[in-house]
Design an enzyme around this catalytic site. Structure first.
Site, mmCIF file in Angstrom:
data_model
loop_
_atom_site.group_PDB
_atom_site.id
_atom_site.type_symbol
_atom_site.label_atom_id
_atom_site.label_comp_id
_atom_site.label_asym_id
_atom_site.label_seq_id
_atom_site.Cartn_x
_atom_site.Cartn_y
_atom_site.Cartn_z
ATOM 1 C CE LYS A 149 2.823 -8.244 2.356
ATOM 2 N NZ LYS A 149 2.208 -7.398 1.336
ATOM 3 C CE LYS B 187 -5.051 -5.035 2.661
ATOM 4 N NZ LYS B 187 -4.118 -3.923 2.866
ATOM 5 C CE LYS C 263 1.384 -2.580 8.559
ATOM 6 N NZ LYS C 263 0.354 -2.112 7.680
HETATM 7 P P1 ADP Z 1 -2.331 -3.435 5.621
HETATM 8 O O1 ADP Z 1 -1.235 -3.709 6.592
HETATM 9 O O2 ADP Z 1 -3.623 -3.231 6.291
HETATM 10 O O3 ADP Z 1 -2.394 -4.496 4.565
HETATM 11 P P2 ADP Z 1 -1.119 -1.825 3.596
HETATM 12 O O4 ADP Z 1 0.175 -2.538 3.772
HETATM 13 O O5 ADP Z 1 -1.928 -2.104 2.371
HETATM 14 O O6 ADP Z 1 -1.999 -2.055 4.899
HETATM 15 O O7 ADP Z 1 -0.820 -0.274 3.676
HETATM 16 C C1 ADP Z 1 -1.359 0.723 2.843
HETATM 17 C C2 ADP Z 1 -0.878 2.098 3.304
HETATM 18 O O8 ADP Z 1 -1.408 2.398 4.586
HETATM 19 C C3 ADP Z 1 0.628 2.256 3.431
HETATM 20 O O9 ADP Z 1 1.026 3.569 3.043
HETATM 21 C C4 ADP Z 1 0.898 2.039 4.889
HETATM 22 O O10 ADP Z 1 2.042 2.670 5.304
HETATM 23 C C5 ADP Z 1 -0.352 2.624 5.506
HETATM 24 N N1 ADP Z 1 -0.688 1.873 6.720
HETATM 25 C C6 ADP Z 1 -1.021 0.574 6.801
HETATM 26 N N2 ADP Z 1 -1.266 0.197 8.058
HETATM 27 C C7 ADP Z 1 -1.069 1.308 8.809
HETATM 28 C C8 ADP Z 1 -1.162 1.578 10.193
HETATM 29 N N3 ADP Z 1 -1.530 0.635 11.060
HETATM 30 N N4 ADP Z 1 -0.886 2.811 10.626
HETATM 31 C C9 ADP Z 1 -0.547 3.776 9.760
HETATM 32 N N5 ADP Z 1 -0.436 3.600 8.431
HETATM 33 C C10 ADP Z 1 -0.686 2.383 7.955
#
Ligand code: ADP
Ligand code: TRP
Length: 327
Positions: A111, A196, A193
């Site tokens: 980040k 968003k 992964k």
């Molecule tokens: P993003 O990457 O979309 O910003 P976050 O980092 O806010 O998502 O993640 C919020 C929660 O959702 C965390 O507990 C994270 O481990 C889970 N999470 C995020 N992306 C995934 C994914 N692609 N598969 C499974 N769990 C996820």
């Protein structure tokens, strides 16, 4: 009964990765455990946020949790910023956490890349606030997606060091990574992964996507030039779609493979989209109804905050006492 805790950032978009990685496990766990689930708005501001958007997103996240089946009678549901002991404990833990430990965090490296000196202290300190979130509540288990594993390991180290120095104060938490679906990959790029913050909206299926959007995204999902619908780790795009299919239908992958014998990607993707939409529909209807009654949502968060403050203050009194500031 174990104390289970997890938290999510208040973002305007929650996708099926968040759902299967973080939200759904908490819905299951609330039946047999002491559950705590909160919206980490103070983690969110480690990157710039528009205030009106942030407010909206906190309410949206609350509505989605409730719509997904979180029951505020079974799960302590609250907003992190309303429980000031989180930031208070983060400060104390800042004073026992080493710079080197935080410098090793891969999320921080990702980040902060390219930001040079302008990277904020908050972004660097993010994992310490997360450790405080967890340690305040005598947490035994923290269910998260794989990407949060390193932060959890830090929280364990921080707890152990504190206990060694000041006596048993914190429970050392266990990480719980969900087996299947722990990591849903991006539809447009199955190497990374689903997120968003991906460059294209085609990367993720939002929990609020309508049928046409889900269909479009499933159809354009990256797959390979193979002709069979068979699970193979090497065929990453297809493996990811099969995982999603299995999660939204509750069917075993073997069963799905069988159903698609002799069929190709076209049928598979179209039908996958149908199953995803059918899965999302009831969640969307409930979330929309909840968002139309803000007062009710705020009341639920108020009640959660009051209960959380009580628990957190008890732990802080112990912390203040063992470090010697309680006179
Ligand atoms: P993003 O990457 O979309 O910003 P976050 O980092 O806010 O998502 O993640 C919020 C929660 O959702 C965390 O507990 C994270 O481990 C889970 N999470 C995020 N992306 C995934 C994914 N692609 N598969 C499974 N769990 C996820
Ligand atoms: N860092 C986590 C994420 O981005 C969110 C989070 C903050 C969290 N505090 C937490 C998760 C405590 C579990 C426990 O997903």
């Amino acid at each position: 009964m174990a104390n289970v805790l997890t938290a999510l950032q208040p973002s305007g978009v929650l996708h099926i990765g968040n759902y299967f990685g973080a939200i759904e496990p908490m819905v299951q766990l609330q039946e047999t455990n002491t559950n705590r689930l909160f919206i980490v708005d103070y983690h969110a501001i480690t990157v710039p946020q528009d205030p009106a958007e942030l407010r909206k997103n906190i309410l949206f996240a609350t509505a989605i949790y409730l719509a997904a089946g979180i029951d505020p009678k079974k799960t302590l549901l609250f907003q992190q910023s309303r429980v000031s002991q989180h930031t208070e404990l983060a400060w104390v833990l800042n004073c026992t956490t080493h710079m080197g430990e935080l410098e090793r965090m891969t999320q921080f490296k990702d980040k902060s890349r390219g930001k040079g000196e302008a990277v904020t202290v908050g972004l660097f300190d993010y994992p310490v606030l997360m450790a405080a979130d967890i340690l305040l509540y005598d947490t035994h288990v923290v269910p998260v997606g794989e990407d949060q594993k390193q932060h959890l390991e830090l929280a364990r180290d921080v707890a152990e060091r504190f206990n060694n120095r000041f006596g048993e104060t914190f429970v050392v938490p266990e990480v719980k990574i969900r087996e299947q679906g722990a990591r849903i990959m991006g539809l447009d790029n199955p190497e990374n992964k689903m997120s968003k913050s991906a460059a294209s909206e085609k990367n993720y299926i939002s929990l609020m996507d309508d049928e046409a959007t889900v269909l479009k995204k499933c159809k354009s999902a990256v797959t390979d030039s193979g002709t069979t619908i068979a699970y193979d780790e090497a065929r990453k795009g297809l493996a990811n779609l099969l995982t999603i299919y299995s999660l939204v239908t509750g069917k075993e992958i073997k069963e799905i493979e069988k159903a698609y014998e002799g069929k190709g990607y076209g049928d598979f993707k179209t039908e996958l989209a149908g199953h995803v939409s059918a899965f999302l529909k009831p969640i969307q209807a409930k979330a929309t109804a909840l968002l139309n009654d803000e007062t009710h949502l705020i009341k639920i968060l108020d009640e959660g905050a009051t209960k959380a403050q009580e628990l957190a203050e008890k732990k802080m009194q112990r912390v203040r006492s063992v470090i010697g500031v309680q006179l």
